[in-house]
Design an enzyme around this catalytic site. Sequence first.
Site, PDB file in Angstrom:
ATOM      1  N   TYR A  70     -14.911 -11.053  -0.007  1.00 14.44           N
ATOM      2  CA  TYR A  70     -15.774 -10.072  -0.034  1.00 14.44           C
ATOM      3  C   TYR A  70     -16.863  -9.810  -1.055  1.00 14.44           C
ATOM      4  CZ  TYR A  70     -11.859  -8.051   1.585  1.00 14.44           C
ATOM      5  OH  TYR A  70     -10.435  -6.613   2.881  1.00 14.44           O
ATOM      6  N   ASP A  81      -6.823  -2.405  -7.283  1.00 13.98           N
ATOM      7  CA  ASP A  81      -7.126  -2.934  -5.783  1.00 13.98           C
ATOM      8  C   ASP A  81      -7.380  -4.624  -6.416  1.00 13.98           C
ATOM      9  OD1 ASP A  81      -8.384  -1.929  -3.481  1.00 13.98           O
ATOM     10  OD2 ASP A  81      -9.684  -3.432  -4.500  1.00 13.98           O
ATOM     11  N   ARG A 119      -3.794   6.506   0.904  1.00 14.66           N
ATOM     12  CA  ARG A 119      -3.613   7.744   0.609  1.00 14.66           C
ATOM     13  C   ARG A 119      -2.828   8.704   2.422  1.00 14.66           C
ATOM     14  NH1 ARG A 119      -8.886   4.816   3.447  1.00 14.66           N
ATOM     15  NH2 ARG A 119      -7.343   2.498   3.600  1.00 14.66           N
ATOM     16  N   ARG A 150      -7.203  12.272  -5.541  1.00 15.54           N
ATOM     17  CA  ARG A 150      -8.950  11.725  -5.283  1.00 15.54           C
ATOM     18  C   ARG A 150      -9.823  12.789  -5.049  1.00 15.54           C
ATOM     19  NH1 ARG A 150     -11.246   9.112  -3.873  1.00 15.54           N
ATOM     20  NH2 ARG A 150     -11.510   8.309  -2.154  1.00 15.54           N
ATOM     21  N   ARG A 182       0.951  -0.565   0.371  1.00 14.11           N
ATOM     22  CA  ARG A 182       0.106   0.036  -0.070  1.00 14.11           C
ATOM     23  C   ARG A 182       0.698   1.366  -0.591  1.00 14.11           C
ATOM     24  NH1 ARG A 182      -6.119  -0.529   1.477  1.00 14.11           N
ATOM     25  NH2 ARG A 182      -6.088  -2.209   0.720  1.00 14.11           N
TER      26      ARG A 182
HETATM   27  O1  CP3 Z   1       0.442  -1.352  -2.366  1.00 13.71           O
HETATM   28  C1  CP3 Z   1      -0.179  -0.219  -3.651  1.00 13.71           C
HETATM   29  O2  CP3 Z   1       0.126   1.287  -3.495  1.00 13.71           O
HETATM   30  C2  CP3 Z   1      -1.071  -0.246  -4.626  1.00 13.71           C
HETATM   31  C3  CP3 Z   1      -2.696  -0.429  -4.780  1.00 13.71           C
HETATM   32  C4  CP3 Z   1      -2.731  -1.151  -3.785  1.00 13.71           C
HETATM   33  C5  CP3 Z   1      -4.192  -1.178  -2.391  1.00 13.71           C
HETATM   34  N1  CP3 Z   1      -4.727  -2.478  -2.641  1.00 13.71           N
HETATM   35  C6  CP3 Z   1      -5.507   0.793  -3.520  1.00 13.71           C
HETATM   36  C7  CP3 Z   1      -5.983   0.641  -2.018  1.00 13.71           C
HETATM   37  C8  CP3 Z   1      -3.545  -2.395  -3.197  1.00 13.71           C
HETATM   38  C9  CP3 Z   1      -2.285  -4.305  -3.483  1.00 13.71           C
HETATM   39  C10 CP3 Z   1      -4.368  -3.462  -2.273  1.00 13.71           C
HETATM   40  C11 CP3 Z   1      -4.501  -4.374  -2.137  1.00 13.71           C
HETATM   41  C12 CP3 Z   1      -5.503  -4.905  -1.227  1.00 13.71           C
HETATM   42  N2  CP3 Z   1      -7.302  -4.238  -1.438  1.00 13.71           N
HETATM   43  C13 CP3 Z   1      -5.706  -5.728  -0.558  1.00 13.71           C
HETATM   44  C14 CP3 Z   1      -4.678  -6.439  -0.217  1.00 13.71           C
HETATM   45  C15 CP3 Z   1      -3.986  -6.557   0.862  1.00 13.71           C
HETATM   46  C16 CP3 Z   1      -4.470  -5.899   2.106  1.00 13.71           C
HETATM   47  O3  CP3 Z   1      -4.363  -4.926   2.733  1.00 13.71           O
HETATM   48  O4  CP3 Z   1      -5.125  -7.018   2.869  1.00 13.71           O
HETATM   49  C17 CP3 Z   1      -7.087  -6.058  -0.003  1.00 13.71           C
HETATM   50  C18 CP3 Z   1      -7.460  -7.119   1.266  1.00 13.71           C
HETATM   51  C19 CP3 Z   1      -8.075  -5.321  -0.316  1.00 13.71           C
HETATM   52  C20 CP3 Z   1      -9.236  -4.440  -0.095  1.00 13.71           C
HETATM   53  C21 CP3 Z   1      -9.623  -3.069   0.220  1.00 13.71           C
HETATM   54  N3  CP3 Z   1      -9.691  -1.892  -0.840  1.00 13.71           N
HETATM   55  C22 CP3 Z   1      -9.978  -2.802   1.829  1.00 13.71           C
HETATM   56  C23 CP3 Z   1     -10.620  -3.300   2.670  1.00 13.71           C
HETATM   57  C24 CP3 Z   1     -10.652  -1.342   1.372  1.00 13.71           C
HETATM   58  C25 CP3 Z   1     -10.870   0.345   1.995  1.00 13.71           C
HETATM   59  C26 CP3 Z   1     -10.167  -0.351   3.402  1.00 13.71           C
HETATM   60  C27 CP3 Z   1      -8.125   0.480   3.012  1.00 13.71           C
HETATM   61  O5  CP3 Z   1      -7.743  -0.722   3.906  1.00 13.71           O
HETATM   62  O6  CP3 Z   1      -8.302   1.296   2.901  1.00 13.71           O
HETATM   63  C28 CP3 Z   1      -9.916  -0.434  -0.530  1.00 13.71           C
HETATM   64  C29 CP3 Z   1      -9.461   0.421  -1.155  1.00 13.71           C
HETATM   65  C30 CP3 Z   1      -8.210   0.905  -1.430  1.00 13.71           C
HETATM   66  N4  CP3 Z   1      -7.372  -0.373  -1.464  1.00 13.71           N
HETATM   67  C31 CP3 Z   1      -7.339   2.378  -1.065  1.00 13.71           C
HETATM   68  C32 CP3 Z   1      -5.712   1.786  -1.992  1.00 13.71           C
HETATM   69  C33 CP3 Z   1      -5.417   3.448  -1.800  1.00 13.71           C
HETATM   70  C34 CP3 Z   1      -8.136   3.375  -0.631  1.00 13.71           C
HETATM   71  C35 CP3 Z   1      -9.468   4.488  -1.265  1.00 13.71           C
HETATM   72  C36 CP3 Z   1      -9.245   5.700  -1.188  1.00 13.71           C
HETATM   73  O7  CP3 Z   1      -8.576   6.160  -2.028  1.00 13.71           O
HETATM   74  O8  CP3 Z   1      -9.746   5.834  -0.585  1.00 13.71           O
END
Ligand code: CP3
Length: 344
Positions: free
Chosen positions: A153, A77, A32, A41, A28
Amino acid sequence: MADLKTDSIFLKNLRGEPTERTPIWVMRQAGRYLPEYMAVREKLSFNELCRTPEAACEVTLQPIRRFGFDAAIMFSDILTPLAPMGAAFDFSQGGPKLEKPIRTEEEIGALHTYDPEEGTDFVAAAIKLMKENLGDKTPLIGFAGSPFTLATYLIEGGGSADFATLKAMLYTRPDLLDDLMTKLTDQTLAYLRMQIAAGVDAVQLFDTWGGILHPADYARVVLPCVKRILDGLKETGVPRIYFLKGSAPYLDLVTTLDVEALGLDWTMDITGTLPRVKDFAVQGNLDPLALFGTHDEIRRRALEICKAGTAARGHVFNLGHGITPPTPIAAVETLVETVQGFRR
Ligand code: CP3
C-alpha cells in the site's frame, strides 16, 4: 466466576484444547454489510471512526450483539498505524489512497518509527473500552497488517492490480525494499505489543498480499519479517494467528513459523491440507462469496468445513477472506446458526 482464558472456545481451539463445538468469527465482521455500521459512518468518516475509541468500540460490538460471534475483532484498519509514521491514507474515495507514494530512498528514510503508546494512543484506549464492554464472555482479537502487505500500500500509494511498482523495486533495488520492511517490522512488533499490553486476548497478522511472490522471494523478503514479529510476541503467551491469503504454494515455508494458528483461504481443502499443518490450529475457510448461495448450499458447505476441522489440532471457523459489503444479513445468520449448532 467465568474466566475468559479457560472458558472461551475460541482461545481453546487456538491452543489446541478440545471443545464441544466449533467457534466462529468472520474477517471484516464489523463493516458495511451491517446497517448499524452504515448509520455510524453517516456521522463519522472512516479515519474519524478509527480514531474515536467510543465509536470504534460501538462498531466492534455490533456484530457480537447481532450474531453472537465467538470472538470480537477490534475495529481499526491495517493502515491506521502508518499515519504517525508519516503516511496517512485517505479512505474517502473508496479504496485507501496515499497523497504521495513512498518509493525513493529519501521517502523511505523519512518514515519514522514511533512509540505506539503515543502515536496510536487511541487504539489502546479503544481496546480498554472494548474489553470493559465485552466482559468475560467474548475474547477480543487485536491485529496488524504484515510488513509486506503494508509495503504494497505504501509503495503503490493504494491498492494495485499487479503491484508493478513494488515488483520493479524488488528487481532493481531490493535493498530499498529491505529497508522499508525492516522499519515496518520494528513498528508492527511494537504496535502488537502495545495491543497486548492494552488487553487483547489474541492477535492476527493479516498478510493479504504476501502471496504475490515467487516462493524464493517470499522466503527471503516476507518470511523473516513475519517470523521476527511472531517470535517477538511469543513470550506474551497470547495466541497468534497468521493469515496469508494464497498461502498454498508457501505452505512448507509457513509451517516453519512458530505460531499457534494458520488462516486458510477458500482455495485450500482443509482435509487435504491437515497432514501438512498438524502442529497448528487452523482458521477458515468458506469462500466469502458462498454467502450469496442458497441457504441449503451455505449450510452444506459450512458443515463440510466443520467436519473436516474436527481432525485439526484446533479449528476456528471463519471465511477464507473478508466478508463483502453486499452480503445479506440472513446468510450470515444461517452460517452462524449452522456452525454453532454443529457438535464435534
Ligand atoms: O475485521 C474487522 O471487522 C475489523 C476491522 C478491519 C477493517 N479492515 C475495517 C475496514 C480489518 C481487520 C481490516 C483489515 C484490512 N484492511 C486488510 C487485511 C485483510 C483483508 O481484507 O485483506 C486490508 C488489506 C485493509 C486495507 C483496506 N481498508 C482496504 C483495501 C479498504 C477499502 C476497500 C474495502 O475492502 O473495504 C479498507 C477500508 C475498510 N477497512 C473498511 C472497513 C470496514 C471500509 C471503509 C468504509 O467504511 O468506508
